[in-house]
Design an enzyme around this catalytic site. Structure first.
Site, PDB file in Angstrom:
ATOM      1  CD  GLU A 269      16.489 -10.763  -7.127  1.00 15.10           C
ATOM      2  OE1 GLU A 269      16.320  -9.572  -6.756  1.00 15.10           O
ATOM      3  OE2 GLU A 269      15.555 -11.517  -7.374  1.00 15.10           O
ATOM      4  CG  ASP A 270      14.962  -8.129  -3.580  1.00 11.92           C
ATOM      5  OD1 ASP A 270      15.118  -9.189  -4.240  1.00 11.92           O
ATOM      6  OD2 ASP A 270      13.895  -7.503  -3.559  1.00 11.92           O
TER       7      ASP A 270
ATOM      8  CG  ASP B  11      10.058 -16.203  -1.061  1.00 16.14           C
ATOM      9  OD1 ASP B  11      10.179 -16.850  -0.040  1.00 16.14           O
ATOM     10  OD2 ASP B  11       8.956 -15.759  -1.449  1.00 16.14           O
TER      11      ASP B  11
ATOM     12  CG  PHE C  13       6.158 -10.050   2.771  1.00 16.26           C
ATOM     13  CD1 PHE C  13       6.325 -10.769   1.600  1.00 16.26           C
ATOM     14  CD2 PHE C  13       6.110  -8.671   2.709  1.00 16.26           C
ATOM     15  CE1 PHE C  13       6.442 -10.120   0.380  1.00 16.26           C
ATOM     16  CE2 PHE C  13       6.220  -8.010   1.497  1.00 16.26           C
ATOM     17  CZ  PHE C  13       6.386  -8.730   0.331  1.00 16.26           C
TER      18      PHE C  13
ATOM     19  NE  ARG D 226       9.841  -0.732  -4.554  1.00 15.28           N
ATOM     20  CZ  ARG D 226       9.789  -2.005  -4.912  1.00 15.28           C
ATOM     21  NH1 ARG D 226      10.706  -2.836  -4.490  1.00 15.28           N
ATOM     22  NH2 ARG D 226       8.820  -2.454  -5.673  1.00 15.28           N
TER      23      ARG D 226
HETATM   24  P1  IMP Z   1      11.346 -15.975  -5.592  1.00 13.26           P
HETATM   25  O1  IMP Z   1      11.307 -15.969  -7.067  1.00 13.26           O
HETATM   26  O2  IMP Z   1      10.192 -16.679  -4.972  1.00 13.26           O
HETATM   27  O3  IMP Z   1      12.659 -16.447  -5.031  1.00 13.26           O
HETATM   28  O4  IMP Z   1      11.107 -14.481  -5.140  1.00 13.26           O
HETATM   29  C1  IMP Z   1      12.096 -13.549  -5.203  1.00 13.26           C
HETATM   30  C2  IMP Z   1      11.529 -12.167  -5.406  1.00 13.26           C
HETATM   31  O5  IMP Z   1      10.298 -11.987  -4.709  1.00 13.26           O
HETATM   32  C3  IMP Z   1      12.492 -11.178  -4.792  1.00 13.26           C
HETATM   33  O6  IMP Z   1      13.340 -10.676  -5.795  1.00 13.26           O
HETATM   34  C4  IMP Z   1      11.601 -10.118  -4.213  1.00 13.26           C
HETATM   35  O7  IMP Z   1      11.417  -9.093  -5.159  1.00 13.26           O
HETATM   36  C5  IMP Z   1      10.299 -10.808  -3.927  1.00 13.26           C
HETATM   37  N1  IMP Z   1      10.198 -11.200  -2.497  1.00 13.26           N
HETATM   38  C6  IMP Z   1      10.307 -12.442  -1.990  1.00 13.26           C
HETATM   39  N2  IMP Z   1      10.153 -12.464  -0.653  1.00 13.26           N
HETATM   40  C7  IMP Z   1       9.943 -11.177  -0.299  1.00 13.26           C
HETATM   41  C8  IMP Z   1       9.725 -10.518   0.965  1.00 13.26           C
HETATM   42  O8  IMP Z   1       9.717 -11.108   2.049  1.00 13.26           O
HETATM   43  N3  IMP Z   1       9.559  -9.166   0.903  1.00 13.26           N
HETATM   44  C9  IMP Z   1       9.578  -8.463  -0.262  1.00 13.26           C
HETATM   45  N4  IMP Z   1       9.780  -9.025  -1.455  1.00 13.26           N
HETATM   46  C10 IMP Z   1       9.960 -10.376  -1.484  1.00 13.26           C
HETATM   47 MG    MG Z   2      13.840  -8.946  -6.356  1.00 14.00          MG
END
Ligand code: IMP
Ligand code: MG
Length: 180
Positions: free
Chosen positions: A103-104, A107, A157, A170
């Protein structure tokens, strides 16, 4: 250009060189948890982890099979919603395989939880490892930590190296953010 953010306002958070250095040690650490010489099925979670995943696997010595799934967390926003939108989860049968989800960023943790639950329930891999380039610990809403991560980031962000704002940025070779 329909983006309301200007690249000239972007501040570098993690440089291209820092990313490169980290990938080498991360790949080494990740590989150690998989049985020697056995195949690793690497799951690239599109679109965000495209750069991280493809760069990471270049350092692997194990035999690698790459798979790609696509999930969306945000619409065109920078705030988390509680929806994880599965766009394409087409995968071979990974029962009893060594699986690495890449994963990237983690959050709130919804996406990671969704993926881990899905793999455990539908595939029952022999080994399931979750690696994320970035870890936004302070934004976590679910008690969940990745097995491996590259960098911890503050609750801002971030964009670049696969991560986007409204689909843009990206392609940047570094991670940056727009100061408030
Ligand atoms: P989560 O489900 O809230 O943990 O969000 C994870 C997904 O949200 C990641 O796989 C990203 O694609 C996107 N995401 C969360 N934070 C950021 C950010 O700061 N920049 C860009 N994408 C984000
Ligand atoms: Mg992602």
């Amino acid at each position: 250009m329909e983006c309301d953010k200007n690249i000239n306002d972007l501040k570098v958070l993690i440089s291209e060189q820092e990313l490169k250095n980290k990938l080498i040690s991360l790949a080494e650490d990740i590989e150690k948890v998989f049985p020697k010489d056995e195949d690793i099925y690497v799951i690239c979670v599109l679109k965000g982890s495209v750069m991280f995943c493809t760069d990471l696997v270049k350092h692997f010595k194990h035999p690698v099979q790459m798979e790609f799934i696509r999930i969306s967390r945000y619409g065109n926003e920078t705030k988390s919603t509680n929806n994880v939108h599965a766009i394409d989860l087409t995968l071979p049968n990974l029962h009893n395989k060594n699986v690495l989800i890449v994963e990237d960023i983690i959050d709130a943790g919804m996406t990671a939880k969704f993926l881990i639950d899905l793999f455990k329930m539908e595939h029952q891999p022999k080994k399931l490892v979750f690696a994320s380039l970035l870890n936004k610990k302070c934004a976590r809403q679910i008690d969940l930590e990745p097995d491996f991560y590259g960098f911890e980031v503050d609750d801002k962000f971030v964009v670049g190296y696969g991560l986007d704002y409204k689909g843009y940025f990206r392609n940047l070779p570094y991670i940056g953010y727009f100061p408030a």
